[in-house]
Structures are given as structure tokens and as C-alpha cells.
Scaffold this motif. Structure first.
Motif, PDB file in Angstrom:
ATOM      1  N   VAL B  65       0.849  -1.202   0.000  1.00  0.00           N
ATOM      2  CA  VAL B  65       0.000   0.000   0.000  1.00  0.00           C
ATOM      3  C   VAL B  65       0.878   1.243   0.000  1.00  0.00           C
ATOM      4  O   VAL B  65       0.663   2.199  -0.749  1.00  0.00           O
ATOM      5  CB  VAL B  65      -0.947   0.012   1.223  1.00  0.00           C
ATOM      6  CG1 VAL B  65      -1.560   1.401   1.416  1.00  0.00           C
ATOM      7  CG2 VAL B  65      -2.046  -1.021   1.059  1.00  0.00           C
ATOM      8  N   LEU B  66       1.928   1.181   0.830  1.00  0.00           N
ATOM      9  CA  LEU B  66       2.824   2.329   0.911  1.00  0.00           C
ATOM     10  C   LEU B  66       3.478   2.615  -0.446  1.00  0.00           C
ATOM     11  O   LEU B  66       3.521   3.765  -0.911  1.00  0.00           O
ATOM     12  CB  LEU B  66       3.894   2.047   1.969  1.00  0.00           C
ATOM     13  CG  LEU B  66       4.461   3.297   2.637  1.00  0.00           C
ATOM     14  CD1 LEU B  66       3.384   3.999   3.451  1.00  0.00           C
ATOM     15  CD2 LEU B  66       5.652   2.940   3.521  1.00  0.00           C
ATOM     16  N   GLU B  67       3.973   1.554  -1.063  1.00  0.00           N
ATOM     17  CA  GLU B  67       4.583   1.710  -2.394  1.00  0.00           C
ATOM     18  C   GLU B  67       3.589   2.287  -3.385  1.00  0.00           C
ATOM     19  O   GLU B  67       3.909   3.177  -4.186  1.00  0.00           O
ATOM     20  CB  GLU B  67       5.049   0.343  -2.929  1.00  0.00           C
ATOM     21  CG  GLU B  67       6.415  -0.083  -2.447  1.00  0.00           C
ATOM     22  CD  GLU B  67       6.730  -1.496  -2.927  1.00  0.00           C
ATOM     23  OE1 GLU B  67       7.641  -2.095  -2.351  1.00  0.00           O
ATOM     24  OE2 GLU B  67       6.053  -1.986  -3.859  1.00  0.00           O
ATOM     25  N   HIS B  68       2.382   1.764  -3.304  1.00  0.00           N
ATOM     26  CA  HIS B  68       1.344   2.201  -4.235  1.00  0.00           C
ATOM     27  C   HIS B  68       1.046   3.690  -4.060  1.00  0.00           C
ATOM     28  O   HIS B  68       0.947   4.441  -5.036  1.00  0.00           O
ATOM     29  CB  HIS B  68       0.072   1.379  -3.982  1.00  0.00           C
ATOM     30  CG  HIS B  68      -0.864   1.326  -5.147  1.00  0.00           C
ATOM     31  ND1 HIS B  68      -0.829   0.318  -6.081  1.00  0.00           N
ATOM     32  CD2 HIS B  68      -1.848   2.153  -5.534  1.00  0.00           C
ATOM     33  CE1 HIS B  68      -1.765   0.532  -6.997  1.00  0.00           C
ATOM     34  NE2 HIS B  68      -2.400   1.637  -6.686  1.00  0.00           N
ATOM     35  N   VAL B  69       0.923   4.090  -2.801  1.00  0.00           N
ATOM     36  CA  VAL B  69       0.631   5.492  -2.519  1.00  0.00           C
ATOM     37  C   VAL B  69       1.786   6.377  -2.979  1.00  0.00           C
ATOM     38  O   VAL B  69       1.593   7.423  -3.602  1.00  0.00           O
ATOM     39  CB  VAL B  69       0.350   5.691  -1.011  1.00  0.00           C
ATOM     40  CG1 VAL B  69       0.312   7.170  -0.667  1.00  0.00           C
ATOM     41  CG2 VAL B  69      -0.966   5.018  -0.630  1.00  0.00           C
ATOM     42  N   GLU B  70       2.999   5.917  -2.681  1.00  0.00           N
ATOM     43  CA  GLU B  70       4.185   6.676  -3.100  1.00  0.00           C
ATOM     44  C   GLU B  70       4.203   6.883  -4.602  1.00  0.00           C
ATOM     45  O   GLU B  70       4.380   7.989  -5.104  1.00  0.00           O
ATOM     46  CB  GLU B  70       5.445   5.915  -2.699  1.00  0.00           C
ATOM     47  CG  GLU B  70       6.140   6.498  -1.472  1.00  0.00           C
ATOM     48  CD  GLU B  70       7.281   5.590  -1.041  1.00  0.00           C
ATOM     49  OE1 GLU B  70       7.589   5.597   0.144  1.00  0.00           O
ATOM     50  OE2 GLU B  70       7.834   4.859  -1.899  1.00  0.00           O
ATOM     51  N   ILE B  74       3.950  10.475  -6.508  1.00  0.00           N
ATOM     52  CA  ILE B  74       5.012  10.945  -7.405  1.00  0.00           C
ATOM     53  C   ILE B  74       4.433  11.209  -8.793  1.00  0.00           C
ATOM     54  O   ILE B  74       4.669  12.257  -9.407  1.00  0.00           O
ATOM     55  CB  ILE B  74       6.149   9.905  -7.489  1.00  0.00           C
ATOM     56  CG1 ILE B  74       6.889   9.853  -6.154  1.00  0.00           C
ATOM     57  CG2 ILE B  74       7.112  10.251  -8.617  1.00  0.00           C
ATOM     58  CD1 ILE B  74       7.908   8.741  -6.069  1.00  0.00           C
ATOM     59  N   CYS B  75       3.656  10.240  -9.270  1.00  0.00           N
ATOM     60  CA  CYS B  75       3.100  10.377 -10.617  1.00  0.00           C
ATOM     61  C   CYS B  75       2.174  11.581 -10.715  1.00  0.00           C
ATOM     62  O   CYS B  75       2.226  12.359 -11.669  1.00  0.00           O
ATOM     63  CB  CYS B  75       2.314   9.125 -11.009  1.00  0.00           C
ATOM     64  SG  CYS B  75       3.378   7.727 -11.312  1.00  0.00           S
TER      65      CYS B  75
END
Ligand SMILES: Nc1ncnc2c1ncn2[C@@H]1O[C@H](COP(=O)(O)OP(=O)(O)OP(=O)(O)O)[C@@H](O)[C@H]1O
Ligand SMILES: [Mg+2]
Lengths: 332, 258
Positions: B65-70, B74-75
Motif C-alpha cells: 500500500v505504501l509503495e502504491h501510494v508513493e 510521485i506520478c
């Protein structure tokens, strides 16, 4: 009334100014030449679409003329930086155009802020201008949509005056107000103008407003061709042609009387008679005539001020009014 | 397939003082919480094998989830940084050609199926987060770009004329009048882009870009519905949440007095 901060007006001169919008056969403005003397109010009247707004916008260069020159105070406006040039010209646009996302105080204070005025000076200026246009001080915190059309229009005038320009361009500035408010604004405006003496170009459809506001009136034909350019008195006394006469409309004699203030009329000594109707010297000859007709008296007493305890300074009778209409007591 | 996204209209929630609006704001979080609760109860009721247990656990889910949010943040930040200035520039230039070219490119990024775009870019560049970011940004630029242009061009010309007429410079008019008034429309575009990014970011996992796509694709490839359903629901919940945040932003950042 607040103290005016006075930057007096400068002369505007248009020479052979023509504007041709791209893709249109006829020019919107054709070869207009006129001198707008410093410190005077010049009113442009003419039918819808005759080029009044176009002529005005060429003065502040929102529209660039196709040919011809415009000078202000002797300087060709085309040689000036457009933004600097416009900062010296107050512009009241026909559609009002207040910024909906800014409070009234920020609308009025925008240019002073850009010019780097201190915050307290801006606040004082906003308060002063709100009072001038007859709006309550607490309107400063409102948003434009919380004001009526006529109130917004007054803010538009205040905004144009904010940075104390030497020239004002006013495109139907009182169009959206009721007759009473309009009359009040016109009077306030004239009073202010007597003190600040800015050069004002004023557009209206309403010939009576033109008569009242203008030191001079330019009656325009389509393409802004000048039909007559003269003082209100001169236009009423001698309309150049039928076109101008049609603008004056019915009741030209009465309109002439409306231009004549009693203080400019040579009064007769006051008779001793009691119970005559009284009128203030600030009123017009037309008001005096109206009073005579209403009271069934052919003499009225003229007082130095409004109200019952004002001093009588002379009298006026029907024959003197007729003489005034014929132009004898004419231009002071 | 060309399916140009319509310029999304800004939320009207801030207008009017209806209490139902505020109540409506709570519906979405309630739905999200309810959905996640159901998911949790459901997975707890399942008997997980070792592969499932390795994927459906707090630690793995948390990090993905953290990676996804990051990745999404960024995008979206990059999308805004590219699309808003570009949209402003094109609007101000009033150039027809510029408009057609820029919108055409935006449409292209959108029209290529996102899976195709991401794989194609991986082949051309390399696999990894960077490539995923490029693909996702290319995919999400259009709505922000279009809404920026629509927003700026939608400002009443009377207002810009009034501003010019007082002697504000072109740039000052942009910052004091045009951009503030275009904010609601631009934000509506950002909200669209945000949701689009959250929902497409799982594709990043295809090229080793991390995020909730990892769990999703693991579940699919190993035929473990528990895993794919779990991660699928998480992506959906995250997208709903992003949309809700966008709505809040639209409500609170819209210019006052409108
Ligand atoms: N931007 C423009 N492009 C093309 N034609 C224009 C433009 N602005 C005005 N015109 C035309 O020029 C003529 C003069 O317009 P203008 O706005 O100056 O009239 P106006 O006297 O101010 O009218 P009104 O009293 O209705 O405000 C009109 O025929 C109008 O159609
Ligand atoms: Mg006009």
C-alpha cells in the motif's frame, strides 16, 4: 465627502483615428479627430454599436488604432509602455467586471497594492472611496456577488478611481442604477469632479445624462463620426442637424432650463410680499418653472440654501425664466 | 480506441449551504471502511495455505500500500507539474496549432491501452519504477492538461479585460485573475488524474515497479483468488479514497466568493 487627492487631468487629443476590425468591411471608427481638454468631462453619445466603446478603448490601448494618433498631455500613447500607460487611466468598463473571487476591498485595492502602497494607506483609500460612492464601510468585506448590480457598478467606479489616475474612461458607469441612485451618483460625481478636475471621457446612451454630466458632448453617428461636438447649451440652442435634434428629443427648451442654475441667473430684488414659494439658489431654472406651475404663482423667492431658515437673496418671475430659455441669462 | 475524457466539471459541493452535502461527504469513507471490514472478516474466515498466508498478511499489505501510494503521489505531482504549465502556456499563446498538437499528444497517451504503454516503454527503456512513472504520467496528463486549458479559456474575457485595463501585466493577470478562477476546473482534472493513476498503478508491478499490483498479479498467476480479491479490493478502496480526497480539495481550494 473625503478629501480628493488631486492629480489634475491632461488633454487628450485624437487625430484621424480609425479602427478597422479584421474581417469587417466597414471600419468601427472612422477618422475621428477631437480634443478633450484637460479637466473636462466629455460625453460620447450615440446609438448602440456606433463605436463609443471602441473609441474609448483606443485611448487606453486595449484596442490599437488601425491608423491615426492619440496623445495624452502631448505624448503619443503608442510610444508608452501599455501597462504603465493604463495605470494612469481609470477605466470603468461597461460590463462592470468586478473580480468575483476577491472581496470588495481587494477589488478596489488591487492597483494600489500592485503600486506598492502600504496596507494602512490602501485600507484608508478603500474606506474613502466606499464613502464617496455611497456604500457602507462594511461592504469592504463582501464579495461582488453579495452586491446588487447598481452597487457593483459603484464599486467599479471606486476601483477605477483607486490609484488616482489623471484620466478616467467611463463606459456607461451608472447604467445599472435606478433613477434616484443614478441622480445621486451623478451629483456626487460632479461635485468630486469640480474639485479634482480630471479629464473624463464618459459614454452614455442617455442624452439627459449627457447634458447633465458633460462640459462638452460629442454626438456620434455610426462609425463614431462626430455629428456635433460642443457644450450642452450650444447643442440645445443650435443642433447641427436633424440627427442631433432627434437625440435631444422633445422638450429641448425645458432641457435648456434644466442646465441653468439659479445662481447663474441675475435675480430681481426680493419683493416684500409674504407667502411666496421659495426655492434654493442651487436649483435650476427648470425647477423654478416647475414650482411656479405647481404653486400657481408667477414669482418665486430664491434662497441661499435649502430649508426653511435659509435667507432670501432675490426673486425670479416667469418672464425672467422665459428670457433665460431664450438665452439672455445664458452662459455664465 | 480513442475515448477522450470529457473535461470534468468541478464539484459543486461548496456551493449552497446544504447539510446533505456535508453528510454526502461521509458516505464514501463509510463505504470504504465497510468494504475493508468485510474483506477482513472474509479473509479471516478462509483457511489460508502457505502461499496465501505469505501474501495476505499485514506486513506485505502495508508495504505494498505504501509503495502504491508513493508511486501515485510521485506520478500525480509530476502530472500536475507538466500538465498545468503546459496547459497555461498553450491557452495563453492562443495558438491553434499548439492546442491541436498538445491535445493530440495527450490523447495519444490516453488512447494507447495502459498495459500496452507500460510494456512498450519497458521494452524501449527498461523495467523498473522509473519507467512505470513515465507510463503512468503519460496516461494521466490529458485530463489535467485539458481541464487547465478549459479552465483558463473559460474565464470571462470581461474580467481579463478589466484587469488589463487597470494596467496589470499579462503575467499578473494570469496569477491574480485567470489561474484563481480556473482552480475549480483544474482541480477537477487533477482529481480525475489521481483516480486514474491509483487505478492504473497496479500495472507497474508488471515491470517490477512495485505497488499493490504485485499481490494482485501473484494471486492471478498462482490461481489464488483470496490473494487477488484482497489486493483488488484494496486498489478499489484506495481509488475511492483518492477520489474522496480530490473532492475535499475541490471544496476547500475553490476560490471564495464564487
Ligand atoms: N472585437 C471586435 N471584433 C469585431 N468587431 C467588433 C469588436 N468590437 C466591436 N466590434 C464592432 O464594432 C462596432 C462598434 O462597437 P462598440 O462596442 O464600439 O459600440 P458601442 O458604441 O460601444 O455600442 P454600445 O452602446 O452598444 O455599447 C460594432 O459594430 C461592433 O459590432
Ligand atoms: Mg459600448
Amino acid at each position: 465627502m473625503p478629501e480628493p487627492t488631486g492629480r489634475p487631468g491632461e488633454t487628450i487629443e485624437l487625430t484621424d483615428v480609425t479602427k478597422r476590425y479584421p474581417g469587417q468591411a466597414e471600419p468601427a471608427v472612422e477618422a475621428v479627430s477631437m480634443v478633450i481638454p484637460a479637466g473636462e468631462v466629455v460625453v460620447l453619445v450615440g446609438p448602440s454599436g456606433c463605436g463609443k466603446t471602441t473609441t474609448m478603448k483606443m485611448i487606453n490601448r486595449l484596442i490599437e488604432p488601425t491608423s491615426g494618433t492619440i496623445t495624452i498631455g502631448g505624448t503619443d500613447v503608442l510610444t508608452l509602455d501599455p501597462d504603465q500607460h493604463r495605470r494612469d487611466i481609470g477605466y470603468v468598463i461597461q460590463q462592470i467586471g468586478l473580480f468575483p473571487h476577491k472581496r470588495i476591498e481587494d477589488n478596489i485595492g488591487l492597483m494600489p497594492k500592485v503600486l506598492g502602497w502600504s496596507r494602512s494607506r490602501i485600507r484608508a483609500r478603500v474606506a474613502e472611496l466606499l464613502e464617496l460612492v455611497g456604500l457602507p464601510a462594511d461592504y469592504a468585506r463582501r464579495y461582488p456577488r453579495e452586491l446588487s448590480g447598481g452597487q457593483q457598478q459603484r464599486v467599479g467606479v471606486a476601483r477605477a478611481l483607486a490609484a488616482d489616475p489623471s484620466v478616467m474612461l467611463m463606459d456607461e458607469p451608472f447604467g445599472a442604477t435606478d433613477p434616484i441612485t443614478r441622480d445621486h451618483l451623478q451629483n456626487e460625481f460632479l461635485r468630486l469632479q469640480r474639485e479634482v478636475r480630471k479629464t473624463i471621457v464618459f459614454v452614455t446612451h442617455d442624452f439627459d445624462e449627457a447634458l447633465k454630466m458633460g462640459d462638452r458632448i460629442a454626438v456620434l453617428r455610426p462609425r463614431s463620426v462626430i455629428a456635433q461636438y460642443d457644450t450642452p447649451e450650444a447643442i440645445l440652442a443650435a443642433p447641427a442637424d436633424d440627427y442631433v435634434a432627434s437625440f435631444i428629443g422633445a422638450g429641448g427648451q425645458l432641457k435648456k432650463l434644466a442646465l441653468l442654475r439659479l445662481r447663474d441667473v441675475e435675480l430681481a430684488p426680493a419683493p416684500r410680499a409674504e407667502g411666496l414659494p421659495r426655492i434654493a439658489v442651487e436649483a435650476t431654472a427648470r425647477d423654478a418653472l416647475d414650482l411656479m406651475l405647481g404653486e400657481g404663482s408667477d414669482v418665486v423667492l430664491v434662497t441661499d440654501d435649502f430649508g426653511d431658515d435659509a435667507t432670501v437673496i432675490g426673486s425670479l418671475d416667469l418672464r425672467m425664466v422665459m428670457g433665460a430659455a431664450a438665452g439672455e441669462a445664458g452662459n455664465p | 480506441m480513442t475515448a477522450p475524457i470529457q473535461a470534468r466539471r468541478p464539484a459543486r459541493a461548496a456551493r449552497g449551504t446544504g447539510r446533505p452535502r456535508w453528510a454526502g461527504l461521509l458516505v464514501r469513507p463509510a463505504l470504504i471502511v465497510a468494504g475493508l471490514l468485510v474483506l477482513w472478516l472474509w479473509t479471516r474466515g478462509q483457511r489460508l495455505d502457505s502461499i496465501e498466508a505469505r501474501n495476505v498478511n499485514g506486513e506485505v499489505i502495508g508495504s505494498q500500500v505504501l509503495e502504491h501510494v508513493e508511486l501515485t503521489l510521485i506520478c500525480t505531482a509530476l502530472t500536475i507539474a507538466i500538465a498545468v504549465p503546459l496547459g497555461v502556456a498553450v491557452s495563453l499563446s492562443r495558438s491553434r496549432v499548439g492546442r491541436v498538437v498538445v491535445l493530440g499528444l495527450g490523447n495519444l497517451g490516453q488512447a494507447i491501452p495502459s498495459v500496452g504503454l507500460i510494456v512498450l516503454l519497458a521494452l524501449v527503456i527498461s523495467i523498473g519504477v522509473g519507467t512505470a512513472v513515465i507510463a503512468l504520467v503519460a496516461y494521466a496528463v490529458l485530463p489535467v492538461l485539458r481541464n487547465t486549458m478549459v479552465g483558463i479559456e473559460g474565464v470571462d474575457p470581461v474580467l481579463t479585460e478589466a484587469a488589463r485595463g487597470m494596467g496589470l501585466s499579462r503575467l499578473a493577470v494570469l496569477f491574480t485573475v485567470e489561474l484563481p478562477l480556473a482552480v475549480p476546473v483544474i482541480l477537477a482534472g487533477v482529481r480525475t488524474a489521481l483516480v486514474l493513476t491509483v487505478a492504473s498503478a497496479p500495472l507497474a508491478a508488471l515491470i517490477d515497479g512495485g505497488g499493490l499490483g504485485e499481490g494482485l498479479f501473484t494471486g492471478l498467476s498462482l490461481n489464488r483468488p483470496v490473494i487477488s480479491v484482497t489486493f483488488g479490493v484494496l486498489v478499489a478502496a484506495l481509488a475511492l479514497f483518492a477520489d474522496w480526497l480530490g473532492l475535499l480539495a475541490e471544496m476547500f481550494l475553490r476560490p471564495k466568493g464564487m
